[in-house]
Write a protein that holds these residues in place. Structure first.
Motif, mmCIF file in Angstrom:
data_model
loop_
_atom_site.group_PDB
_atom_site.id
_atom_site.type_symbol
_atom_site.label_atom_id
_atom_site.label_comp_id
_atom_site.label_asym_id
_atom_site.label_seq_id
_atom_site.Cartn_x
_atom_site.Cartn_y
_atom_site.Cartn_z
ATOM 1 N N SER A 94 9.173 -9.209 2.144
ATOM 2 C CA SER A 94 9.687 -8.085 2.934
ATOM 3 C C SER A 94 8.733 -6.907 2.831
ATOM 4 C CB SER A 94 11.063 -7.656 2.418
ATOM 5 O OG SER A 94 10.930 -7.130 1.107
ATOM 6 N N GLY A 95 9.011 -5.900 3.643
ATOM 7 C CA GLY A 95 8.184 -4.708 3.638
ATOM 8 C C GLY A 95 8.307 -3.913 2.348
ATOM 9 N N THR A 96 9.538 -3.740 1.908
ATOM 10 C CA THR A 96 9.706 -2.931 0.704
ATOM 11 C C THR A 96 9.019 -3.581 -0.497
ATOM 12 O OG1 THR A 96 11.290 -1.553 -0.486
ATOM 13 C CG2 THR A 96 11.954 -3.840 -0.102
ATOM 14 N N GLU A 97 9.042 -4.915 -0.549
ATOM 15 C CA GLU A 97 8.351 -5.594 -1.662
ATOM 16 C C GLU A 97 6.835 -5.448 -1.562
ATOM 17 O OE1 GLU A 97 9.867 -9.742 -2.789
ATOM 18 O OE2 GLU A 97 10.757 -9.277 -0.852
ATOM 19 N N GLY A 121 8.302 10.215 5.824
ATOM 20 C CA GLY A 121 7.777 8.858 5.612
ATOM 21 C C GLY A 121 8.892 7.892 5.261
ATOM 22 N N PHE A 122 8.698 6.631 5.625
ATOM 23 C CA PHE A 122 9.660 5.584 5.259
ATOM 24 C C PHE A 122 8.894 4.392 4.701
ATOM 25 C CE2 PHE A 122 12.142 1.753 5.866
ATOM 26 C CZ PHE A 122 13.385 2.144 5.385
ATOM 27 N N HIS A 123 9.260 3.959 3.490
ATOM 28 C CA HIS A 123 8.526 2.853 2.878
ATOM 29 C C HIS A 123 9.429 1.747 2.350
ATOM 30 C CE1 HIS A 123 4.933 5.176 3.454
ATOM 31 N NE2 HIS A 123 5.475 6.199 2.819
ATOM 32 N N LEU A 173 0.878 6.514 2.877
ATOM 33 C CA LEU A 173 1.138 7.079 4.203
ATOM 34 C C LEU A 173 1.333 5.966 5.217
ATOM 35 C CD1 LEU A 173 -1.851 9.607 4.400
ATOM 36 C CD2 LEU A 173 0.557 10.230 4.024
ATOM 37 N N GLU A 174 2.125 6.235 6.258
ATOM 38 C CA GLU A 174 2.076 5.430 7.471
ATOM 39 C C GLU A 174 1.002 6.075 8.361
ATOM 40 O OE1 GLU A 174 6.426 4.866 8.949
ATOM 41 O OE2 GLU A 174 6.424 6.348 7.348
ATOM 42 N N PRO A 175 0.125 5.278 8.977
ATOM 43 C CA PRO A 175 -0.900 5.874 9.836
ATOM 44 C C PRO A 175 -0.274 6.648 10.991
ATOM 45 C CG PRO A 175 -1.385 3.564 9.425
ATOM 46 C CD PRO A 175 -0.013 3.822 8.852
ATOM 47 N N LEU A 206 -2.067 2.453 2.842
ATOM 48 C CA LEU A 206 -1.561 2.625 4.201
ATOM 49 C C LEU A 206 -0.474 1.597 4.463
ATOM 50 C CD1 LEU A 206 -4.746 3.476 6.303
ATOM 51 C CD2 LEU A 206 -3.026 5.033 5.342
ATOM 52 N N ASP A 207 0.691 2.095 4.802
ATOM 53 C CA ASP A 207 1.842 1.249 5.109
ATOM 54 C C ASP A 207 1.787 0.956 6.621
ATOM 55 O OD1 ASP A 207 4.323 0.315 5.926
ATOM 56 O OD2 ASP A 207 5.471 1.633 4.606
ATOM 57 N N GLU A 208 1.317 -0.260 6.941
ATOM 58 C CA GLU A 208 1.182 -0.662 8.360
ATOM 59 C C GLU A 208 2.269 -1.671 8.737
ATOM 60 O OE1 GLU A 208 -1.650 -0.373 10.823
ATOM 61 O OE2 GLU A 208 -3.236 0.578 9.628
ATOM 62 N N ILE A 209 3.414 -1.555 8.059
ATOM 63 C CA ILE A 209 4.506 -2.500 8.292
ATOM 64 C C ILE A 209 5.027 -2.385 9.718
ATOM 65 C CG2 ILE A 209 6.913 -2.951 7.595
ATOM 66 C CD1 ILE A 209 5.841 -2.359 4.660
ATOM 67 N N GLN A 210 4.971 -1.180 10.258
ATOM 68 C CA GLN A 210 5.408 -1.000 11.643
ATOM 69 C C GLN A 210 4.224 -0.890 12.609
ATOM 70 O OE1 GLN A 210 8.968 1.246 13.968
ATOM 71 N NE2 GLN A 210 8.872 1.188 11.785
ATOM 72 N N THR A 211 3.103 -0.359 12.129
ATOM 73 C CA THR A 211 1.975 -0.049 13.024
ATOM 74 C C THR A 211 0.983 -1.186 13.175
ATOM 75 O OG1 THR A 211 0.828 0.916 11.132
ATOM 76 C CG2 THR A 211 2.051 2.434 12.557
ATOM 77 N N ALA A 235 4.385 -6.376 7.143
ATOM 78 C CA ALA A 235 5.581 -7.248 7.047
ATOM 79 C C ALA A 235 6.171 -7.301 8.446
ATOM 80 C CB ALA A 235 6.574 -6.724 6.009
ATOM 81 N N LYS A 236 7.482 -6.981 8.585
ATOM 82 C CA LYS A 236 8.147 -6.966 9.896
ATOM 83 C C LYS A 236 7.714 -8.127 10.791
ATOM 84 C CE LYS A 236 10.796 -3.063 9.994
ATOM 85 N NZ LYS A 236 10.334 -1.789 9.444
ATOM 86 N N GLY A 237 6.832 -7.893 11.782
ATOM 87 C CA GLY A 237 6.515 -8.946 12.746
ATOM 88 C C GLY A 237 5.640 -10.063 12.233
#
Ligand SMILES: *Cc1c(COP(=O)(O)O)cnc(C)c1O
Length: 377
Positions: A94-97, A121-123, A173-175, A206-211, A235-237
């Protein structure tokens, strides 16, 4: 109902095909949130279906300490798509992991414990990632969280410079912020974060879980600014809906990573789904498609009164300047278009990267109508 679900919705979904979901009556819904962004190549993509079923018939699971061909192939593929030399991969579910591992690795590799994160920010929601997540309502019921996290205003280079010093383990950070409202930082912000962390001997996460995965028009959002982080999470997709996350890192982080593990790390079926997803994103040029279709969507949304549209590629926020929840509800129930919100007043549009021109038109029209009827015009 037993079992608890976060904000349950009054539509039961039974099937998916491409950008569309179906209820038991066969009613179609445009999945303009790509199911939390987990369907970048759409639902039931034949490449993913084949990969999952082939893998299920040969090997469902093996102890993570033994290599499997499919996991070896994913490691190679991730190294080839990684930004710069961020080529070491840790797999999780998962993303959080993925962020949890990122924060742990940054601590052990630097021998420091201070984390700098951004407002809005959301992580993720496990204790470490939650500690770097800004929203008070997510955090407060679970305090005390992991100490030594400082929040600085997102996009503010000066504030970041003041917060980072030789006791900082990492800046995370999220980009481009998703959950926090689709916030695009000023040009040069990520590059400044890179320079500051490097000078301080801190890790840039860099948290690219969404980007990531083509969503913003480049494979990773950081590529648009030529920034290579020390750690990048995805993660995610990545698994087209199967649970898989990854923490990519540079050698100095991998060499300093303390002992870490997870039973399902690199489990064959999610790994096979990830390979098929990456294959499709690359072979079909879906990052380029995100730029084109995102541009078309922004153009089509341009005529809506009293809204501000922002984002990059197919990560788009429409600030409706009123309760976004009511607009999202009207979109689902009156227009059969499923969207997510991002903060109180923003509708988040993150459809599969495979949407066609008709889907884009349909989406823009539905948003325009829903916004106008919610504002009573
Ligand atoms: C969704 C998300 C996460 C958390 O991912 P989970 O799989 O829900 O744990 C972390 N960071 C960002 C940017 C996200 O969008």
């Amino acid at each position: 109902m037993s079992g608890f679900v976060h904000s349950p919705k009054p539509i039961e979904l039974v099937a998916g095909d491409g950008a569309w979901l179906y209820d038991a009556d066969g009613q179609a819904y445009l999945d303009a949130g790509a199911s939390y962004g987990c369907a970048p190549i759409g639902h039931a993509h034949p490449a993913v279906v084949a990969a999952i079923s082939d893998q299920a018939s040969s090997l469902v699971f093996a102890q993570a300490s033994y290599p499997t061909p499919v996991r070896t192939a994913l490691f190679e593929r991730l190294a080839s798509v990684a930004p710069g030399d961020c080529t070491n991969a840790w797999l999780c579910n998962s993303g959080t992991e993925a962020n949890e591992a990122a924060l742990k690795f940054a601590r052990s590799a630097t021998g420091r414990d201070r984390i700098v994160a951004a407002t809005r920010g959301f992580h993720g929601r496990t204790m470490g990632s939650l500690s770097a997540t800004w929203k008070r309502s997510h955090r407060e019921p679970f305090e005390p969280l992991v100490p030594e996290v400082t929040f600085v205003p997102f996009g503010d280079e000066t504030a970041l410079a003041e917060a980072v010093d030789d006791e900082t383990a990492a800046v995370i950070l999220e980009p481009l912020q998703g959950e926090g409202g689709i916030n695009v930082p000023p040009a040069g912000y990520l590059a400044a974060a890179r320079t500051l962390t490097e000078a301080a001997g801190a890790a840039l996460i860099l948290d690219e879980i969404q980007t990531g995965l083509g969503r913003t028009g480049t494979f990773w959002a950081c590529e648009a600014e030529d920034v290579v982080p020390d750690i990048l999470t995805s993660a995610k997709g990545l698994g087209s809906g199967l649970p898989i996350g990854v923490t990519l890192c540079r050698d100095w982080i991998a060499e300093g990573a303390g002992p870490h593990g997870s039973t399902f790390s690199g489990a064959p079926i999610p790994v096979a789904a990830a390979l098929a997803t990456l294959d499709t994103i690359q072979a079909d040029g879906l990052a380029g498609a995100a730029t084109d279709r995102g541009g078309a969507l922004i153009d089509a949304l341009d005529g809506i009164d009293a809204c501000a549209v922002r984002g990059r590629g197919l990560l788009i926020g429409v600030d409706v300047r009123r309760g976004a929840g009511a607009v999202a509800r009207s979109l689902a129930l009156d227009h059969q278009v499923l969207v997510m919100t991002a903060g109180r007043s923003v509708i988040r549009l993150v459809p599969p990267l495979t949407v066609d021109d008709r889907d884009i038109e349909h989406l823009a029209e539905a948003v325009a109508t829903a916004v106008e009827s919610e504002s009573g015009t």
